[in-house]
Design an enzyme around this catalytic site. Structure first.
Site, PDB file in Angstrom:
ATOM      1  N   ARG A 104       0.841  -1.209   0.000  1.00  0.00           N
ATOM      2  CA  ARG A 104       0.000   0.000   0.000  1.00  0.00           C
ATOM      3  C   ARG A 104       0.875   1.259   0.000  1.00  0.00           C
ATOM      4  NH1 ARG A 104       0.148   3.809   2.722  1.00  0.00           N
ATOM      5  NH2 ARG A 104       0.058   2.667   4.669  1.00  0.00           N
ATOM      6  N   SER A 105       2.022   1.206   0.684  1.00  0.00           N
ATOM      7  CA  SER A 105       2.906   2.380   0.696  1.00  0.00           C
ATOM      8  C   SER A 105       3.392   2.685  -0.710  1.00  0.00           C
ATOM      9  CB  SER A 105       4.124   2.143   1.598  1.00  0.00           C
ATOM     10  OG  SER A 105       3.715   2.006   2.934  1.00  0.00           O
ATOM     11  N   TRP A 176      14.077   9.412   4.719  1.00  0.00           N
ATOM     12  CA  TRP A 176      12.939   8.484   4.864  1.00  0.00           C
ATOM     13  C   TRP A 176      12.036   8.519   3.635  1.00  0.00           C
ATOM     14  CZ3 TRP A 176      14.389   5.650   8.633  1.00  0.00           C
ATOM     15  CH2 TRP A 176      14.939   6.205   9.790  1.00  0.00           C
ATOM     16  N   THR A 178      10.164   7.018   0.681  1.00  0.00           N
ATOM     17  CA  THR A 178       9.672   5.749   0.119  1.00  0.00           C
ATOM     18  C   THR A 178       9.908   5.719  -1.394  1.00  0.00           C
ATOM     19  OG1 THR A 178       8.000   5.666   1.840  1.00  0.00           O
ATOM     20  CG2 THR A 178       7.627   4.258  -0.090  1.00  0.00           C
ATOM     21  N   LEU A 253      -0.231  15.205   0.820  1.00  0.00           N
ATOM     22  CA  LEU A 253      -0.263  14.313   1.992  1.00  0.00           C
ATOM     23  C   LEU A 253      -1.694  13.951   2.365  1.00  0.00           C
ATOM     24  CD1 LEU A 253       2.539  15.839   4.257  1.00  0.00           C
ATOM     25  CD2 LEU A 253       2.650  13.766   2.883  1.00  0.00           C
ATOM     26  N   GLN A 293     -13.686 -17.797  27.090  1.00  0.00           N
ATOM     27  CA  GLN A 293     -14.304 -16.468  27.154  1.00  0.00           C
ATOM     28  C   GLN A 293     -13.284 -15.354  26.954  1.00  0.00           C
ATOM     29  OE1 GLN A 293     -16.510 -16.239  30.824  1.00  0.00           O
ATOM     30  NE2 GLN A 293     -18.266 -17.295  29.945  1.00  0.00           N
ATOM     31  N   GLU A 377       3.235  10.269   7.246  1.00  0.00           N
ATOM     32  CA  GLU A 377       2.015  11.008   6.848  1.00  0.00           C
ATOM     33  C   GLU A 377       1.402  11.729   8.048  1.00  0.00           C
ATOM     34  OE1 GLU A 377       1.085  11.188   3.798  1.00  0.00           O
ATOM     35  OE2 GLU A 377       2.163   9.541   2.855  1.00  0.00           O
TER      36      GLU A 377
END
Ligand SMILES: Cc1cc2nc3c(=O)[nH]c(=O)nc-3n(C[C@H](O)[C@H](O)[C@H](O)COP(=O)(O)OP(=O)(O)OC[C@H]3O[C@@H](n4cnc5c(N)ncnc54)[C@H](O)[C@@H]3O)c2cc1C
Length: 398
Positions: A104-105, A176, A178, A253, A293, A377
Site C-alpha cells: 500500500r505504501s 525516509w 519511500t 499528503l 471467554q 504522513e
C-alpha cells in the site's frame, strides 16, 4: 391454512466485517474493484510477502503489475488513470495493506504523492511526460518532503533551490523517502526566495543520489531512502508551476492519508482473520482456544473496533466524493484507524502465543509495519494537535 416460510437459518460464524454488513454501503463497482485487488493480493503478493519482508526487498517488476491492475493513480482522471471514486481507491488500499503495508505504501506514494503532485500542480507538458508512464508502472515516482532535521515541521526545511539564469540549482538532503532508490522521478520540495516550491527531478540528473536505508524493523517489503541533492541543475520547466508554499505538499499528503484511513484496516482485518483461524486449530487445556471467554472477549472487542473504523472510512470517503473532506476530518480517520489497527495487530499476536513471533503468521509483521504508518504522513501526535486546533481554535504545535 397458509404456509409460512421457515426462518432463515442463523449463520454460525461470520468474518469480522460481515457482522457489520459494510458491503451494503458499497455499490457493485466498488465491490468488484475490492474483489479484483483482493484476488491479486491472495495469488501474487501473499505467497511471496514473507520472503520479501525477510530479505527487505520490493521487486521493481511489481510496479508494472500494479499498473496492469489499474491501482496506480486510480483516483485521478485522464492521462491513463482509471478515474475511480475515492471510496474505490480506499478499498484498493485496504486490500493491498491486507497483504502488507509495504504494498500500500508503494501505491500511495506513486499515486497520491508523486502522481497527485504532478496532476494538481504540474504543467500540461509535465503531466503528459510523466503521468501515463507512472500510471502503467513503467516509471516510478517518489516524494521528498521530510529532511533529517525536519519531519513533523516541514516548514523548517533546509533544502534550497536558487535561480541561476533560467535554471534552478538544488542543494539539500531528504530523509525516509519511500521508493527513493526505485524512482525515475522525484518530486522535491525546497525553499526558494519566493517560499517553498516543488520540483520534478529526474533521478539520473547529475548531483542526485539515493541511498537506501537498511536495518529497518518495519516496512521491510518497501524501499526507504535518503536523497542527496548536490548542485542538481534543472531547467525552469522542472518547477511545478502551480504549487506555492507548504499547502502544496500538504494537499498531496491529505490524498495519501485518505488511503491510509482505509489501508490500515486491511492490516487489521488480515491479522484478525489469521488469529481467528488459529484459535480454532490451537488446543489449550484440552479445548480449542476459540472456546474460551477471554479469547472471545478479545475477538469481539477487536471486531467492534475494526467495524467502527470501516464505517468511519466509508463515511469519510463518501464526504470526499460528494464535496471534499477537510484535513481535520482526515486527521480523525488516520489517527483512529491506524491506532486501532496497531492495537488489533498486537492483540492478535497475543492469541498466537509463541507462533505469533514468527513470519509464518501475519499479525506481528503487520504490527511492525503499522509502527511506521503511525509515524509517517503525520505522526499520531500531529493528528491529535490538528484535531485539538479544530476544536479550540488554538494551534498548540509550538
Ligand atoms: C518507513 C517510512 C517511510 C516514509 N516515507 C516518506 C516519504 O516517502 N516522503 C517523505 O517526505 N517522508 C517520508 N517519511 C517521513 C515521515 O513522514 C516522518 O518520519 C514523520 O513526519 C515524522 O518526522 P520525524 O521522523 O522527523 O519525527 P519528529 O518530527 O522528529 O518527531 C519525533 C516525535 O516528536 C513528536 N513531535 C514532533 N513535534 C511535536 C510537537 N509540536 N508536539 C508534540 N510532539 C511532537 C512526534 O509526534 C514524534 O513522536 C517516511 C517515514 C518512514 C518511517
Amino acid at each position: 391454512m397458509t404456509a409460512t416460510a421457515a426462518p432463515a437459518a442463523e449463520k454460525s460464524t461470520y468474518r469480522p466485517l460481515e457482522l457489520f454488513d459494510t458491503d451494503r454501503l458499497l455499490d457493485q463497482d466498488e465491490r468488484d474493484i475490492a474483489a479484483t485487488v483482493r484476488q491479486f493480493v491472495e495469488t501474487r503478493l501473499k505467497p511471496n510477502v514473507e520472503g520479501w519482508f525477510e530479505s527487505a526487498t520490493l521487486p521493481r517488476e511489481l510496479a508494472k503489475e500494479f499498473g496492469d491492475l489499474g491501482v496506480l493513480g486510480m483516483h485521478l482522471q485522464g492521462y491513463g488513470c482509471a478515474g475511480t471514486n475515492a471510496v474505490s481507491y480506499g478499498l484498493a488500499c485496504m486490500e493491498l495493506e491486507a497483504g502488507d503495508s509495504g504494498f500500500r505504501s508503494f501505491v500511495s506514494v506513486q499515486g497520491s504523492l508523486s502522481m497527485f503532485s504532478i496532476y494538481r500542480f504540474g504543467s500540461e507538458e509535465q503531466k503528459n511526460e510523466w503521468l501515463p508512464r507512472l500510471a502503467t508502472g513503467e516509471a516510478i515516482g517518489c516524494f521528498g518532503l521530510t529532511e533529517p532535521d525536519f519531519g513533523s515541521n516541514p516548514a523548517g526545511m533546509r533544502t534550497r533551490a536558487r535561480r541561476d539564469g533560467s535554471d534552478w540549482v538544488l542543494n539539500g538532503t531528504k530523509m525516509w523517502i519511500t521508493n527513493g532508490n526505485l524512482a525515475d522521478v522525484a518530486t522535491v520540495w525546497a525553499q526558494t526566495d519566493e517560499g517553498i516550491r516543488g520540483f520534478l527531478v529526474p533521478t539520473d540528473t547529475p548531483g542526485f543520489t539515493a541511498n537506501a536505508i537498511h536495518r529497518k524493523l518495519s516496512l521491510r517489503a518497501s524501499v526507504t531512502s535518503e536523497l542527496v541533492l548536490d548542485n542538481v541543475r534543472l531547467p525552469a520547466s522542472a518547477q511545478l508551476p502551480l504549487a506555492q508554499g507548504l499547502s502544496g505538499p500538504l494537499s498531496c499528503l491529505n490524498e495519501a492519508r485518505f488511503g491510509i484511513v482505509f489501508g490500515a484496516l486491511g492490516a487489521a482485518r488480515d491479522s484478525l482473520e489469521s488469529a481467528i483461524a488459529y484459535t480454532h486449530s490451537r488446543e489449550v487445556f484440552d479445548k480449542p482456544l476459540a472456546s474460551y471467554q477471554l479469547t472471545q472477549e478479545k475477538l469481539a472487542n477487536m471486531t467492534v473496533e475494526l467495524g467502527k473504523g470501516m464505517l468511519l472510512a466509508i463515511h469519510l470517503g463518501r464526504i470526499k466524493d460528494a464535496d471534499g473532506v477537510r484535513p481535520e476530518q482526515i486527521s480523525l480517520g488516520k489517527l483512529n484507524n491506524v491506532r486501532e489497527a496497531l492495537a488489533i495487530a498486537r492483540e492478535c499476536r497475543t492469541l498466537l502465543g509463541g507462533s505469533g513471533i514468527t513470519l509464518e503468521y501475519s499479525p506481528l509483521r503487520h504490527a511492525n509495519n503499522l509502527e511506521s504508518v503511525l509515524t509517517y504522513e503525520g505522526t499520531s501526535e500531529m493528528h491529535l494537535l490538528a484535531i485539538g486546533k479544530a476544536l479550540t481554535g488554538q494551534a498548540a504545535f509550538r
